[in-house]
Design a protein around this motif. Sequence first.
Motif, PDB file in Angstrom:
ATOM      1  N   ARG A 107       0.842  -1.206   0.000  1.00  0.00           N
ATOM      2  CA  ARG A 107       0.000   0.000   0.000  1.00  0.00           C
ATOM      3  C   ARG A 107       0.875   1.254   0.000  1.00  0.00           C
ATOM      4  NH1 ARG A 107      -5.577  -0.260   1.989  1.00  0.00           N
ATOM      5  NH2 ARG A 107      -6.228  -2.439   2.130  1.00  0.00           N
ATOM      6  N   ARG A 108       1.949   1.225   0.779  1.00  0.00           N
ATOM      7  CA  ARG A 108       2.855   2.367   0.807  1.00  0.00           C
ATOM      8  C   ARG A 108       3.434   2.606  -0.579  1.00  0.00           C
ATOM      9  NH1 ARG A 108       8.310   2.460   1.219  1.00  0.00           N
ATOM     10  NH2 ARG A 108       9.291   4.378   1.974  1.00  0.00           N
ATOM     11  N   ALA A 109       3.854   1.541  -1.252  1.00  0.00           N
ATOM     12  CA  ALA A 109       4.392   1.675  -2.608  1.00  0.00           C
ATOM     13  C   ALA A 109       3.351   2.255  -3.555  1.00  0.00           C
ATOM     14  CB  ALA A 109       4.882   0.321  -3.119  1.00  0.00           C
ATOM     15  N   LEU A 110       2.096   1.820  -3.409  1.00  0.00           N
ATOM     16  CA  LEU A 110       1.013   2.340  -4.249  1.00  0.00           C
ATOM     17  C   LEU A 110       0.846   3.841  -4.053  1.00  0.00           C
ATOM     18  CD1 LEU A 110      -1.417   1.850  -6.153  1.00  0.00           C
ATOM     19  CD2 LEU A 110      -2.787   1.349  -4.119  1.00  0.00           C
ATOM     20  N   PHE A 111       0.859   4.297  -2.787  1.00  0.00           N
ATOM     21  CA  PHE A 111       0.740   5.730  -2.503  1.00  0.00           C
ATOM     22  C   PHE A 111       1.916   6.505  -3.103  1.00  0.00           C
ATOM     23  CE2 PHE A 111      -1.784   4.323   1.377  1.00  0.00           C
ATOM     24  CZ  PHE A 111      -3.005   4.701   0.826  1.00  0.00           C
TER      25      PHE A 111
ATOM     26  N   ARG B  30      13.723  -1.985  -4.646  1.00  0.00           N
ATOM     27  CA  ARG B  30      12.473  -1.684  -5.352  1.00  0.00           C
ATOM     28  C   ARG B  30      11.635  -0.679  -4.563  1.00  0.00           C
ATOM     29  NH1 ARG B  30      10.661  -6.628  -6.000  1.00  0.00           N
ATOM     30  NH2 ARG B  30      11.503  -6.934  -8.100  1.00  0.00           N
ATOM     31  N   ASP B  31      11.604  -0.842  -3.246  1.00  0.00           N
ATOM     32  CA  ASP B  31      10.866   0.091  -2.393  1.00  0.00           C
ATOM     33  C   ASP B  31      11.498   1.477  -2.436  1.00  0.00           C
ATOM     34  OD1 ASP B  31       8.787   0.241   0.018  1.00  0.00           O
ATOM     35  OD2 ASP B  31      10.581   1.321   0.637  1.00  0.00           O
ATOM     36  N   ALA B  32      12.830   1.538  -2.378  1.00  0.00           N
ATOM     37  CA  ALA B  32      13.516   2.826  -2.433  1.00  0.00           C
ATOM     38  C   ALA B  32      13.283   3.517  -3.773  1.00  0.00           C
ATOM     39  CB  ALA B  32      15.016   2.623  -2.199  1.00  0.00           C
ATOM     40  N   ALA B  33      13.172   2.727  -4.839  1.00  0.00           N
ATOM     41  CA  ALA B  33      12.976   3.299  -6.176  1.00  0.00           C
ATOM     42  C   ALA B  33      11.640   4.013  -6.301  1.00  0.00           C
ATOM     43  CB  ALA B  33      13.105   2.210  -7.234  1.00  0.00           C
ATOM     44  N   VAL B  34      10.598   3.491  -5.657  1.00  0.00           N
ATOM     45  CA  VAL B  34       9.305   4.173  -5.730  1.00  0.00           C
ATOM     46  C   VAL B  34       9.258   5.355  -4.766  1.00  0.00           C
ATOM     47  CG1 VAL B  34       8.074   2.108  -6.486  1.00  0.00           C
ATOM     48  CG2 VAL B  34       8.186   2.628  -4.047  1.00  0.00           C
ATOM     49  N   ASP B  35      10.090   5.322  -3.722  1.00  0.00           N
ATOM     50  CA  ASP B  35      10.152   6.429  -2.773  1.00  0.00           C
ATOM     51  C   ASP B  35      10.967   7.584  -3.347  1.00  0.00           C
ATOM     52  OD1 ASP B  35      10.012   7.981  -0.506  1.00  0.00           O
ATOM     53  OD2 ASP B  35      11.562   6.883   0.571  1.00  0.00           O
ATOM     54  N   ARG B  36      12.084   7.245  -4.024  1.00  0.00           N
ATOM     55  CA  ARG B  36      12.985   8.272  -4.551  1.00  0.00           C
ATOM     56  C   ARG B  36      13.265   8.018  -6.029  1.00  0.00           C
ATOM     57  NH1 ARG B  36      17.668   7.095  -2.087  1.00  0.00           N
ATOM     58  NH2 ARG B  36      16.884   5.377  -0.846  1.00  0.00           N
TER      59      ARG B  36
ATOM     60  N   THR C 219      12.943  -9.415 -11.912  1.00  0.00           N
ATOM     61  CA  THR C 219      11.818  -9.736 -12.793  1.00  0.00           C
ATOM     62  C   THR C 219      10.892 -10.787 -12.194  1.00  0.00           C
ATOM     63  OG1 THR C 219      13.186 -11.389 -13.934  1.00  0.00           O
ATOM     64  CG2 THR C 219      13.151  -9.174 -14.854  1.00  0.00           C
ATOM     65  N   ARG C 220      11.393 -11.516 -11.209  1.00  0.00           N
ATOM     66  CA  ARG C 220      10.605 -12.608 -10.642  1.00  0.00           C
ATOM     67  C   ARG C 220       9.494 -12.114  -9.727  1.00  0.00           C
ATOM     68  NH1 ARG C 220      13.954 -16.760  -7.192  1.00  0.00           N
ATOM     69  NH2 ARG C 220      15.232 -16.621  -9.085  1.00  0.00           N
ATOM     70  N   GLY C 221       9.723 -11.066  -8.937  1.00  0.00           N
ATOM     71  CA  GLY C 221       8.727 -10.611  -7.967  1.00  0.00           C
ATOM     72  C   GLY C 221       8.487  -9.131  -8.102  1.00  0.00           C
ATOM     73  N   THR C 222       7.898  -8.723  -9.217  1.00  0.00           N
ATOM     74  CA  THR C 222       7.775  -7.299  -9.535  1.00  0.00           C
ATOM     75  C   THR C 222       6.876  -6.537  -8.565  1.00  0.00           C
ATOM     76  OG1 THR C 222       5.990  -7.836 -11.095  1.00  0.00           O
ATOM     77  CG2 THR C 222       8.223  -7.649 -11.985  1.00  0.00           C
ATOM     78  N   ALA C 223       6.065  -7.230  -7.779  1.00  0.00           N
ATOM     79  CA  ALA C 223       5.160  -6.543  -6.849  1.00  0.00           C
ATOM     80  C   ALA C 223       5.614  -6.692  -5.397  1.00  0.00           C
ATOM     81  CB  ALA C 223       3.739  -7.069  -7.005  1.00  0.00           C
ATOM     82  N   ASP C 224       6.824  -7.211  -5.184  1.00  0.00           N
ATOM     83  CA  ASP C 224       7.312  -7.444  -3.829  1.00  0.00           C
ATOM     84  C   ASP C 224       8.168  -6.265  -3.369  1.00  0.00           C
ATOM     85  OD1 ASP C 224       6.069  -9.884  -3.725  1.00  0.00           O
ATOM     86  OD2 ASP C 224       7.810 -10.983  -4.475  1.00  0.00           O
ATOM     87  N   PHE C 225       7.818  -5.700  -2.209  1.00  0.00           N
ATOM     88  CA  PHE C 225       8.537  -4.568  -1.643  1.00  0.00           C
ATOM     89  C   PHE C 225       8.872  -4.859  -0.185  1.00  0.00           C
ATOM     90  CE2 PHE C 225       5.781  -3.016  -4.969  1.00  0.00           C
ATOM     91  CZ  PHE C 225       6.553  -2.105  -5.671  1.00  0.00           C
ATOM     92  N   THR C 226       9.977  -4.291   0.277  1.00  0.00           N
ATOM     93  CA  THR C 226      10.354  -4.369   1.689  1.00  0.00           C
ATOM     94  C   THR C 226      11.016  -3.052   2.058  1.00  0.00           C
ATOM     95  OG1 THR C 226      10.722  -6.767   1.590  1.00  0.00           O
ATOM     96  CG2 THR C 226      11.745  -5.593   3.410  1.00  0.00           C
ATOM     97  N   ASP C 227      10.570  -2.425   3.148  1.00  0.00           N
ATOM     98  CA  ASP C 227      11.167  -1.148   3.522  1.00  0.00           C
ATOM     99  C   ASP C 227      12.218  -1.283   4.619  1.00  0.00           C
ATOM    100  OD1 ASP C 227       9.279  -1.855   5.377  1.00  0.00           O
ATOM    101  OD2 ASP C 227       8.313   0.107   5.502  1.00  0.00           O
TER     102      ASP C 227
END
Length: 230
Positions: free
Chosen positions: A39-43, A136-142, A166-174
């Motif tokens: 959800r955070r990544a979506l925002f 991946r999480d940092a990329a959507v944040d910055r 490419t294997r887990g394109t929707a997986d994020f960890t902060d």
Amino acid sequence: MHRSERWYRDLEGGIITRTFTRHELDTIGTLLGLDRVQRRALFLVSNGGGPSSLEVQEPPRISDELRFLLDQQPFPAYVTDANWNVLAVNTSMAALFPWSTVPEANLMRWLLLSDEARDQHLNWEADAEVCVRMLRDAAVDRPHDPDLQQLISVTRKNPAVRDLWTRGTADFTDHYDGHVLRMTLPLFDCQVTELVTHVLQPAGLPGCRMTILTQRAPREPAGEQQVQAD
């Protein structure tokens, strides 16, 4: 969401470019079953990144107080900036991981690209996957951080790392707080050692992390636990 089929097609095709309301994003998150980090990544994606994307940050400086706290730790401990560049280590960290004392040492580059990391991490793929999720999480944040984009580009040149992307394109960890590392380290005569990561965020250094590594406590056999319970 009480929208037409055409609206969903436009959304998926990238035609809808306006910023969504928080209610709309909450509804989408509920419909898709997103967890907290997703959800955070979506925002962040919807708003073009977090506040840190727009702020010009001065280079972080390790204060004398933080340096003292680091040196007082009996366990390996280190401080990294938002892009995982190593800013400071204590003597235990330097002894256990000499790579961390090299100028311009970077945790992500070492773990994802070095042969030494692959040899020492018994579950390298699982540990590397956590790193990719954090990148991946940092990329959507910055999304406009050139140093972060360069780090991602360099690490993705490794075919194994590129496959994880490419294997887990929707997986994020902060964060990787509480992650267990199974390792063989020369200082421990290459015996299998389990280290637990404890991640702290100094309030005076936004975006930076202080990580302490402790050995995992040995687990008692199930039979002994049952006897104690009885």
